[in-house]
Design a protein around this motif. Structure first.
Motif, PDB file in Angstrom:
ATOM      1  N   VAL A  36       0.878  -1.127  -0.060  1.00 48.64           N
ATOM      2  CA  VAL A  36       0.097   0.030   0.162  1.00 48.64           C
ATOM      3  C   VAL A  36       0.887   1.113  -0.055  1.00 48.64           C
ATOM      4  O   VAL A  36       0.791   2.087  -0.853  1.00 48.64           O
ATOM      5  CB  VAL A  36      -0.938   0.080   1.306  1.00 48.64           C
ATOM      6  CG1 VAL A  36      -1.877   1.485   1.356  1.00 48.64           C
ATOM      7  CG2 VAL A  36      -1.985  -1.235   1.181  1.00 48.64           C
ATOM      8  N   GLN A  37       1.886   1.345   0.971  1.00 54.25           N
ATOM      9  CA  GLN A  37       2.973   2.237   0.962  1.00 54.25           C
ATOM     10  C   GLN A  37       3.518   2.661  -0.286  1.00 54.25           C
ATOM     11  O   GLN A  37       3.614   3.943  -1.107  1.00 54.25           O
ATOM     12  CB  GLN A  37       3.691   2.239   2.147  1.00 54.25           C
ATOM     13  CG  GLN A  37       2.989   2.343   3.723  1.00 54.25           C
ATOM     14  CD  GLN A  37       2.665   3.641   3.673  1.00 54.25           C
ATOM     15  OE1 GLN A  37       3.213   4.781   3.834  1.00 54.25           O
ATOM     16  NE2 GLN A  37       1.368   3.931   4.380  1.00 54.25           N
ATOM     17  N   HIS A  38       3.991   1.499  -0.765  1.00 55.85           N
ATOM     18  CA  HIS A  38       4.915   1.416  -2.123  1.00 55.85           C
ATOM     19  C   HIS A  38       3.971   2.083  -3.223  1.00 55.85           C
ATOM     20  O   HIS A  38       4.424   3.025  -4.040  1.00 55.85           O
ATOM     21  CB  HIS A  38       5.148   0.210  -2.563  1.00 55.85           C
ATOM     22  CG  HIS A  38       6.135   0.003  -3.720  1.00 55.85           C
ATOM     23  ND1 HIS A  38       5.585   0.033  -4.795  1.00 55.85           N
ATOM     24  CD2 HIS A  38       7.703   0.378  -3.986  1.00 55.85           C
ATOM     25  CE1 HIS A  38       6.508  -0.022  -5.855  1.00 55.85           C
ATOM     26  NE2 HIS A  38       7.887   0.159  -5.168  1.00 55.85           N
ATOM     27  N   ALA A  43       5.137   3.860  -6.766  1.00 50.01           N
ATOM     28  CA  ALA A  43       4.700   3.173  -7.899  1.00 50.01           C
ATOM     29  C   ALA A  43       4.566   4.390  -9.076  1.00 50.01           C
ATOM     30  O   ALA A  43       4.736   3.976 -10.202  1.00 50.01           O
ATOM     31  CB  ALA A  43       3.409   2.435  -8.026  1.00 50.01           C
ATOM     32  N   SER A  44       4.267   5.488  -8.925  1.00 51.54           N
ATOM     33  CA  SER A  44       4.084   6.414  -9.867  1.00 51.54           C
ATOM     34  C   SER A  44       5.352   6.795 -10.510  1.00 51.54           C
ATOM     35  O   SER A  44       5.306   7.140 -11.930  1.00 51.54           O
ATOM     36  CB  SER A  44       3.539   7.856  -9.360  1.00 51.54           C
ATOM     37  OG  SER A  44       4.239   8.282  -8.517  1.00 51.54           O
ATOM     38  N   GLN A  45       6.636   6.848  -9.798  1.00 48.75           N
ATOM     39  CA  GLN A  45       7.621   6.726 -10.558  1.00 48.75           C
ATOM     40  C   GLN A  45       8.075   5.873 -11.447  1.00 48.75           C
ATOM     41  O   GLN A  45       8.569   5.947 -12.493  1.00 48.75           O
ATOM     42  CB  GLN A  45       8.773   7.073  -9.382  1.00 48.75           C
ATOM     43  CG  GLN A  45       8.813   8.245  -8.654  1.00 48.75           C
ATOM     44  CD  GLN A  45       9.750   8.099  -7.375  1.00 48.75           C
ATOM     45  OE1 GLN A  45      10.764   7.548  -7.597  1.00 48.75           O
ATOM     46  NE2 GLN A  45       9.421   9.000  -6.211  1.00 48.75           N
ATOM     47  N   ILE A  46       7.616   4.468 -11.076  1.00 50.20           N
ATOM     48  CA  ILE A  46       7.755   3.446 -12.005  1.00 50.20           C
ATOM     49  C   ILE A  46       6.957   3.508 -13.243  1.00 50.20           C
ATOM     50  O   ILE A  46       7.345   3.424 -14.337  1.00 50.20           O
ATOM     51  CB  ILE A  46       7.641   2.119 -11.365  1.00 50.20           C
ATOM     52  CG1 ILE A  46       8.740   1.855 -10.233  1.00 50.20           C
ATOM     53  CG2 ILE A  46       7.558   1.006 -12.320  1.00 50.20           C
ATOM     54  CD1 ILE A  46       8.184   0.747  -9.132  1.00 50.20           C
ATOM     55  N   GLY A  47       5.735   3.964 -13.006  1.00 60.07           N
ATOM     56  CA  GLY A  47       4.940   4.361 -14.091  1.00 60.07           C
ATOM     57  C   GLY A  47       5.225   5.308 -15.246  1.00 60.07           C
ATOM     58  O   GLY A  47       5.221   5.247 -16.260  1.00 60.07           O
ATOM     59  N   GLY A  75       5.070  -6.667  -8.353  1.00 60.88           N
ATOM     60  CA  GLY A  75       4.828  -5.618  -7.340  1.00 60.88           C
ATOM     61  C   GLY A  75       3.386  -5.150  -7.180  1.00 60.88           C
ATOM     62  O   GLY A  75       2.500  -5.909  -7.190  1.00 60.88           O
ATOM     63  N   THR A  76       3.228  -3.995  -7.349  1.00 60.63           N
ATOM     64  CA  THR A  76       1.854  -3.315  -7.293  1.00 60.63           C
ATOM     65  C   THR A  76       0.872  -3.330  -8.574  1.00 60.63           C
ATOM     66  O   THR A  76      -0.285  -2.957  -8.582  1.00 60.63           O
ATOM     67  CB  THR A  76       1.718  -2.218  -6.542  1.00 60.63           C
ATOM     68  OG1 THR A  76       2.316  -1.165  -7.326  1.00 60.63           O
ATOM     69  CG2 THR A  76       2.365  -2.089  -5.059  1.00 60.63           C
ATOM     70  N   GLY A  77       1.452  -3.752  -9.729  1.00 62.07           N
ATOM     71  CA  GLY A  77       1.090  -3.851 -10.939  1.00 62.07           C
ATOM     72  C   GLY A  77       1.168  -2.564 -11.766  1.00 62.07           C
ATOM     73  O   GLY A  77       0.211  -2.572 -12.968  1.00 62.07           O
ATOM     74  N   ILE A  78       1.754  -1.768 -11.442  1.00 62.14           N
ATOM     75  CA  ILE A  78       1.712  -0.538 -12.199  1.00 62.14           C
ATOM     76  C   ILE A  78       2.359  -0.574 -13.690  1.00 62.14           C
ATOM     77  O   ILE A  78       1.765   0.092 -14.667  1.00 62.14           O
ATOM     78  CB  ILE A  78       2.517   0.504 -11.460  1.00 62.14           C
ATOM     79  CG1 ILE A  78       2.387   1.960 -11.921  1.00 62.14           C
ATOM     80  CG2 ILE A  78       4.214   0.404 -11.204  1.00 62.14           C
ATOM     81  CD1 ILE A  78       1.065   2.730 -11.708  1.00 62.14           C
ATOM     82  N   ARG A  79       3.229  -1.502 -13.863  1.00 57.73           N
ATOM     83  CA  ARG A  79       3.818  -1.642 -15.218  1.00 57.73           C
ATOM     84  C   ARG A  79       2.672  -2.130 -15.985  1.00 57.73           C
ATOM     85  O   ARG A  79       2.593  -1.727 -17.157  1.00 57.73           O
ATOM     86  CB  ARG A  79       4.842  -2.820 -14.948  1.00 57.73           C
ATOM     87  CG  ARG A  79       5.615  -3.243 -16.314  1.00 57.73           C
ATOM     88  CD  ARG A  79       6.679  -4.016 -16.123  1.00 57.73           C
ATOM     89  NE  ARG A  79       6.618  -4.766 -14.980  1.00 57.73           N
ATOM     90  CZ  ARG A  79       7.327  -5.000 -14.006  1.00 57.73           C
ATOM     91  NH1 ARG A  79       8.494  -4.398 -13.951  1.00 57.73           N
ATOM     92  NH2 ARG A  79       7.063  -5.813 -12.786  1.00 57.73           N
ATOM     93  N   LEU A  81      -0.477  -2.025 -15.654  1.00 59.49           N
ATOM     94  CA  LEU A  81      -1.546  -1.055 -15.911  1.00 59.49           C
ATOM     95  C   LEU A  81      -1.268  -0.027 -16.905  1.00 59.49           C
ATOM     96  O   LEU A  81      -2.007   0.340 -17.645  1.00 59.49           O
ATOM     97  CB  LEU A  81      -1.726  -0.304 -14.451  1.00 59.49           C
ATOM     98  CG  LEU A  81      -2.667   0.959 -14.622  1.00 59.49           C
ATOM     99  CD1 LEU A  81      -4.073   0.402 -15.070  1.00 59.49           C
ATOM    100  CD2 LEU A  81      -2.788   1.705 -13.198  1.00 59.49           C
ATOM    101  N   ARG A  82       0.014   0.322 -16.712  1.00 64.32           N
ATOM    102  CA  ARG A  82       0.625   1.379 -17.789  1.00 64.32           C
ATOM    103  C   ARG A  82       0.549   0.883 -19.438  1.00 64.32           C
ATOM    104  O   ARG A  82       0.277   1.407 -20.266  1.00 64.32           O
ATOM    105  CB  ARG A  82       1.859   1.879 -17.752  1.00 64.32           C
ATOM    106  CG  ARG A  82       2.064   2.944 -16.401  1.00 64.32           C
ATOM    107  CD  ARG A  82       0.982   3.950 -16.530  1.00 64.32           C
ATOM    108  NE  ARG A  82       1.638   5.322 -15.817  1.00 64.32           N
ATOM    109  CZ  ARG A  82       1.556   5.687 -14.639  1.00 64.32           C
ATOM    110  NH1 ARG A  82       0.516   5.126 -13.984  1.00 64.32           N
ATOM    111  NH2 ARG A  82       1.908   6.713 -14.239  1.00 64.32           N
ATOM    112  N   ILE A  83       0.886  -0.353 -19.386  1.00 69.04           N
ATOM    113  CA  ILE A  83       0.798  -1.092 -20.689  1.00 69.04           C
ATOM    114  C   ILE A  83      -0.592  -1.070 -21.202  1.00 69.04           C
ATOM    115  O   ILE A  83      -0.872  -0.936 -22.524  1.00 69.04           O
ATOM    116  CB  ILE A  83       1.402  -2.413 -20.663  1.00 69.04           C
ATOM    117  CG1 ILE A  83       3.056  -2.166 -20.684  1.00 69.04           C
ATOM    118  CG2 ILE A  83       1.168  -3.407 -21.876  1.00 69.04           C
ATOM    119  CD1 ILE A  83       3.580  -3.510 -20.118  1.00 69.04           C
TER     120      ILE A  83
END
Length: 147
Positions: A36-38, A43-47, A75-79, A81-83
């Motif tokens: 949750v914290q990450h 996660a936005s930076q990774i996004g 991780g939290t699934g950000i990659r 999501l962006r794809i």
């Protein structure tokens, strides 16, 4: 995602683990609270990095080479999501999430379901499917072939 209060101890630990890593970080997550914290703070930076990568790929007229996505170390699934946001859910027939911690694949699944607002099927697959040597979390989360 609902905003949560900053837990500076967790955020410092996660950031230091990443910055101090030499080679493999190993098990990055210690709890669902870490995720949750990450997700809320890092996660936005990774996004953003994936947005830039996708933008460069699109400038080269690159297209998805597969209709299935394997997010290894999700991780939290950000990659993912962006794809999916960039290429469209209609171009993808399946998504598989993998992480060392089952809580990470579960978190990513819930976040993706909420973010892309479609019903995603969730199937746990045991580690024996791929290897007998090492346990891990493996979850197939979306398939157009599911009823």
């Amino acid at each position: 995602m609902e905003l949560v209060a900053s837990d500076w101890e967790i955020l410092h630990r996660l950031r230091n683990r990443f910055l101090d890593a030499s080679g493999s970080i190993g098990l990055y997550w210690e709890s669902a609270k870490d995720l949750v914290q990450h997700h809320q703070y890092f996660a936005s930076q990774i996004g953003w990095k994936w947005d830039a990568t996708i933008s460069q790929a699109e400038q080269l007229d690159w297209q998805l080479q597969s209709y299935q996505i394997l997010d290894w170390g999700c991780g939290t699934g950000i990659r993912t999501l962006r794809i999916l946001e960039a290429f469209g859910i209609d171009k993808v027939t399946g998504v598989i999430l993998w992480d060392h911690l089952i809580a990470a694949t579960s978190f990513a699944h819930k976040m993706l379901n909420k973010s892309i607002q479609i019903l995603i099927s969730f199937y746990p697959i045991t580690s024996q499917v791929l290897t007998q040597r090492k346990p891990f979390a493996w979850q197939a989360i979306y398939s157009t072939n599911c009823h």
